[in-house]
Each structure stands twice: as C-alpha cells, then as structure tokens.
Write a protein that holds these residues in place. Structure first.
Motif, short mmCIF file in Angstrom:
data_model
loop_
_atom_site.label_atom_id
_atom_site.label_comp_id
_atom_site.label_asym_id
_atom_site.label_seq_id
_atom_site.Cartn_x
_atom_site.Cartn_y
_atom_site.Cartn_z
N LYS A 374 0.83 -1.20 0.00
CA LYS A 374 0.00 0.00 0.00
C LYS A 374 0.86 1.25 0.00
O LYS A 374 0.50 2.27 -0.59
CB LYS A 374 -0.91 0.01 1.24
CG LYS A 374 -2.06 -0.98 1.17
CD LYS A 374 -2.90 -0.89 2.42
CE LYS A 374 -4.05 -1.90 2.37
NZ LYS A 374 -4.88 -1.83 3.59
N ALA A 375 1.98 1.18 0.71
CA ALA A 375 2.84 2.35 0.83
C ALA A 375 3.78 2.53 -0.34
O ALA A 375 4.47 3.53 -0.46
CB ALA A 375 3.65 2.24 2.13
N LYS A 376 3.80 1.56 -1.21
CA LYS A 376 4.74 1.58 -2.33
C LYS A 376 4.43 2.74 -3.27
O LYS A 376 3.32 2.90 -3.75
CB LYS A 376 4.64 0.25 -3.10
CG LYS A 376 5.82 0.01 -4.02
CD LYS A 376 5.75 -1.42 -4.56
CE LYS A 376 6.98 -1.75 -5.37
NZ LYS A 376 6.96 -3.13 -5.83
N MET A 377 5.42 3.56 -3.50
CA MET A 377 5.24 4.71 -4.38
C MET A 377 5.26 4.26 -5.83
O MET A 377 6.06 3.42 -6.22
CB MET A 377 6.34 5.74 -4.13
CG MET A 377 6.29 6.38 -2.76
SD MET A 377 4.81 7.37 -2.53
CE MET A 377 5.13 8.69 -3.69
N LYS A 378 4.39 4.85 -6.62
CA LYS A 378 4.35 4.53 -8.04
C LYS A 378 5.19 5.56 -8.79
O LYS A 378 5.07 6.76 -8.56
CB LYS A 378 2.91 4.59 -8.56
CG LYS A 378 1.90 3.84 -7.71
CD LYS A 378 2.09 2.35 -7.75
CE LYS A 378 0.99 1.64 -6.97
NZ LYS A 378 1.16 0.20 -6.94
N SER A 379 6.01 5.09 -9.68
CA SER A 379 6.81 6.03 -10.47
C SER A 379 5.91 6.72 -11.47
O SER A 379 4.88 6.18 -11.91
CB SER A 379 7.93 5.28 -11.20
OG SER A 379 7.40 4.48 -12.23
N ARG A 380 6.28 7.93 -11.84
CA ARG A 380 5.47 8.71 -12.78
C ARG A 380 5.34 7.96 -14.10
O ARG A 380 4.35 8.11 -14.81
CB ARG A 380 6.12 10.08 -12.99
CG ARG A 380 5.33 10.97 -13.91
CD ARG A 380 5.75 12.42 -13.81
NE ARG A 380 5.32 13.02 -12.57
CZ ARG A 380 5.24 14.33 -12.35
NH1 ARG A 380 5.58 15.17 -13.30
NH2 ARG A 380 4.85 14.81 -11.19
N ARG A 381 6.32 7.15 -14.44
CA ARG A 381 6.29 6.41 -15.71
C ARG A 381 5.14 5.42 -15.76
O ARG A 381 4.70 5.01 -16.82
CB ARG A 381 7.63 5.70 -15.90
CG ARG A 381 7.80 5.02 -17.24
CD ARG A 381 9.24 4.58 -17.43
NE ARG A 381 9.41 3.87 -18.68
CZ ARG A 381 9.28 2.55 -18.79
NH1 ARG A 381 9.01 1.82 -17.73
NH2 ARG A 381 9.45 1.95 -19.96
N GLN A 382 4.65 5.02 -14.60
CA GLN A 382 3.56 4.05 -14.55
C GLN A 382 2.20 4.70 -14.82
O GLN A 382 1.21 4.00 -14.95
CB GLN A 382 3.53 3.33 -13.20
CG GLN A 382 4.64 2.32 -13.02
CD GLN A 382 4.49 1.60 -11.69
OE1 GLN A 382 4.64 2.18 -10.63
NE2 GLN A 382 4.18 0.31 -11.76
N PHE A 383 2.16 6.02 -14.86
CA PHE A 383 0.92 6.72 -15.15
C PHE A 383 0.78 6.94 -16.65
O PHE A 383 1.79 7.09 -17.37
CB PHE A 383 0.89 8.07 -14.44
CG PHE A 383 0.71 7.98 -12.95
CD1 PHE A 383 -0.54 8.15 -12.37
CD2 PHE A 383 1.79 7.72 -12.11
CE1 PHE A 383 -0.72 8.07 -11.00
CE2 PHE A 383 1.63 7.64 -10.74
CZ PHE A 383 0.37 7.81 -10.18
N GLY A 384 -0.45 6.99 -17.13
CA GLY A 384 -0.69 7.29 -18.53
C GLY A 384 -0.31 8.73 -18.86
O GLY A 384 -0.23 9.59 -17.97
#
Length: 468
Positions: A374-384
C-alpha cells in the motif's frame, strides 16, 4: 504468425446482410500494436507487470484482439500491476464466488436469471403486483423453449377470434400448474420491498436493450451470449442501489462479454468501468448525471474554439446536450465495434493510474494488501500520458475532466468549419454529428484530444495565474 498488418474486423464477425462501418484499426505488430509476445515480456518471473512498458504502445497503436480481455483487466483496474500470478488467481476466485452469490440472490427473486433465457416484457406493475398476462407468463417460465415462447406470442398477438380468451386461459392454467416453474410464481411467495420492486421493473428494460445491442455481430446470434449479457446487467442492477440500470449500460457491458469467456470476469470488468462512469447515469429531477461533463465540454470549447462555442450558443446549444450520447456510451455509435474497442483502450492507457485498483470500492470484497504494498510509491512512468499532464500542471488533486470530454471537443473542433457553415439550428448540429458515424479515425481523435488537453491546461493555468 501474424501478418505485419491485419484487419481487426475478422475478429468481430458481422452477420450476413448487415452493413456496418469497416474498422479503420489495423493490427501492426512490428513494434506497434501490443502483441502477445510484447505483453508477456512485460511480466516479471513472479507475475508483476511492468505496466509502464506497455502504456505508450497501447495509446498509440492499441492491443491485439487475441489478448484484449486480459490487458483490459489491468487497464480497468481489476488487478494491481504489482500483484503476482498467485495473488491474482486468489482475487479472481474470490470475485467469481462473490458474483455467484449475487447471481443466486437474483435467481431466487426471479427464476429466469441463469436459465439461459431473458425477459423483455414487464413482469410486475409499479406497485409490485405480478402481471398475469399469459404472454408474460410464457416468457418468465424458464422451462419453456424460447422459440415456443416467441411463436406463442406471435399467435396470441395476431389472433382476434372468439377462442383467444379461452386459449389465454388455458396457457395460464398450464403454467400455474407447474409448481414453482414460473419466475412469476416466486413473486407471490413473499411481499417485496422497494429495492426488489425497482429491480424487477428494470428486468424487461434490460431485456429490450440486450436484444438491440450489437445485434449485427454473429456473436449475439447465440442465445447463451444474449443471456449472459442480460444476467450481468440484472445482477449489476441489483447490487448498485443508487444507479440500478439505465439505458446505455448494455452498450458498455457488451464488449466485456465478447472479450472475456467467463461471465464473472466479464462482470467485474464491467463493474470497474462503471466505477468510472456511474455518475453519468445518476439522474435526478433537477440534473442529468453527465451534466458536469457537458459543462466541462462547453468550457473547453470556449477556450480552444471560441467562435464555434459562440455559434453553438447562438443556436441554443450552449448546454451541449447534443453531445450527451457520445459521453454516455463512450462513442459506441460514432465508431465501428472494432474501432470503439481500439478507442477505449487508447483512452484507458492515457488515463491509466496505477493506484486505481485501491481507489475503487469493490462491493462485498476487500483485496488484502500488505502495508508495504500500500505504501509503495508509483513512479510517474507508470501513469498514462494524460494523467502525467494533469500531474505536471497541478491538476491531479482536483476533480479530473476525463479524456472522453476532450475527445468530444476534438471531434467538434475537427468539424468546426462544417458546423459554422451549415448548422442553422440544433437539428443541423445533430445531423452533422450523426453523419460522422463510421468516418472517424480513432487514433487521430485521441491524438487531437491530447493536444487540446495540453493546450487547455496551459491556457487555464495562465488564466489562473494572471493578476485580478
């Protein structure tokens, strides 16, 4: 081995004699359309998906039809891309079990659910009183062969002789003698609350819409596929207390049935799509659910094409209700079946948010996730790309305007000259937009929408920063 360029129409066979627009989507597997090989390469050994490796490819060239169903489950947020094979199998199994529970609840209220049949006639009055018309009884009886039901209905409706009342009475007596066989018999066993009454009032409208949905496809020549679509919509109408069922939802659900063999999996894809769109279907006496998006469309058009906006206002179309259908059913009428699927996956790839799986409230289910995940940050590259633009312009924390609104704006702008020259009333606007059916390029529309989005954010940001 796939050819470098395939015709996607071959995957969605059309019934003979039906004339439909040809898809403009061409499958280009050489580092373009997401192929099965490229999709498998995005998985780690444990089954996590490097979703960022695929989004750009999808929003430019789409997904190969052979893997669409599986890819859509991720694009719609059914599964976290950081989940493993084992975790997804467990989640899928729990969801299938939950769907079976809901379906059984519905079956107990009406025996036609899960019987392979559908209902197209009203079965109760608005007061919850069962309708005892023999034709309704025939249709609601799952033990009757469908062809017999349709044949009998035609005979009864076409007869005006002295024996009609006697024949109808005989039908009623015959069905009533089959203890518990009729779906209507179950209605009389216990009083119904308001929720059950409303649900049963919806069933025949669902049936009427189902038999009209994608009727040009060979896929829906099979009664079992029609029934699957009807069952999913009926179950969804039962669990969604606020929305229930509204016309247009069958158009959104149909592709899920075509792409996913398991009925429960198709249901959950549809449920996740409705998480995005359900507000569109929530209507009151004073407002239309999609009204906020129409307001956004007006604001965007006013910024990117002020002359067209002024012309539409002069014609009395400043509320942009002529765009209602496009937003409600996501351009299912403006594009061929194959192109609408292509358009949807491009939109979802552009809007992709890797956190969406945890944002959607799953009725009756909670996926167990570790605190670390849950706390894992998502890299911006994973966003559309669309989401990245919102983040870059400080719009992420605001109520986002979906890309579908920018798509409508791009279609209007692309036809601005024609609308300005030929539209002398709202009927002309509607006709010009209806004439676009089958003549739009989905990829070009998405590309133009992204340019409008970027331009609009830039101008809006400049306007907001200007001194008062």
């Amino acid at each position: 081995m796939w050819k470098s360029s395939e015709d996607a129409d071959s995957y969605y066979e059309v019934r003979s004699g039906c004339e439909v627009p040809k898809t403009q989507f061409r499958i280009k597997t050489r580092k373009r359309t997401l192929s099965e090989r490229a999709w498998r390469a995005a998985f780690t050994e444990e089954g996590c998906v490097r979703i960022g490796d695929t989004l750009g490819r999808i929003h430019r060239w789409g997904v190969h039809p052979s893997i669409r169903g599986e890819v859509w489950e991720f694009l719609l947020g059914c599964f976290d891309p950081n989940s493993t094979y084992e975790e997804r199998n467990q989640i899928r199994q729990r969801r299938r079990e939950q769907y079976a529970i809901w379906k059984e609840e519905c079956r107990k209220m009406n025996a036609v659910i899960g019987s392979g049949r559908i209902i197209t006639a009203p079965i109760i009055t608005e007061d919850g009183v069962p309708i005892q018309d023999p034709i309704v009884l025939l249709e609601a009886n799952p033990d009757k062969d469908l062809s017999t039901v349709q044949h009998d209905r035609g005979d009864v409706q076409g007869e005006n002789d002295d024996n009609q009342e006697e024949k109808e009475s005989a039908v009623h007596d015959d069905l009533s003698s089959n203890s518990g066989a009729s779906g209507l018999d179950k209605m009389e066993s216990a009083p119904m609350d308001k929720k059950e009454i409303q649900w049963k009032l919806n069933l025949h409208q669902i049936g009427l819409d189902v038999v009209r949905t994608d009727r040009t496809l060979v896929f829906y020549e099979k009664q079992e596929n029609l029934s699957k679509l009807w069952d999913i919509l009926a179950v969804y109408a039962w669990i969604d207390k606020d929305v229930g069922y509204c016309q247009g939802m069958s158009d959104l659900c149909s592709p899920m049935i075509v792409l996913l063999e398991d009925e429960a999996d198709a249901f959950w894809c549809f449920e996740r799509l409705m998480c995005r769109l359900r507000r569109n279907f929530r209507c009151t006496e004073s407002s239309v659910g999609v009204e906020q998006q129409l307001h956004s469309l007006a604001s965007i058009t006013q910024v990117v094409d002020p002359k067209l906006h002024q012309h539409l206002e002069t014609l009395g179309g400043g509320d942009y209700l002529f765009a209602f259908r496009m937003l409600m059913v996501l351009f299912r009428r403006e594009f061929s079946f194959g192109d609408s699927l292509f358009l949807w996956e491009m939109m979802w790839a552009l809007e992709y948010d890797p956190n969406m799986f945890s944002m959607y409230e799953e009725p009756g289910l909670t996926d167990e996730k570790s605190e670390e995940a849950k706390a894992k940050m998502k890299s911006r590259r994973q966003f559309g790309k669309f989401e990245r633009e919102n983040m870059r312009n400080g719009m992420k924390d605001l109520e986002p305007t979906p890309i579908s609104v920018f798509l409508v704006a791009s279609i209007l702008k692309g036809n601005s000259a024609k609308l300005l020259q030929e539209a002398r009333g709202l009927d002309d606007v509607v006709k010009i937009l209806n004439d676009l059916t089958g003549n739009l390029d989905a990829r070009k529309a998405c590309s133009t929408a992204m340019k409008l989005h970027k331009s609009y954010l830039r101008k809006a940001k400049k306007s907001n920063s200007a001194p008062a």
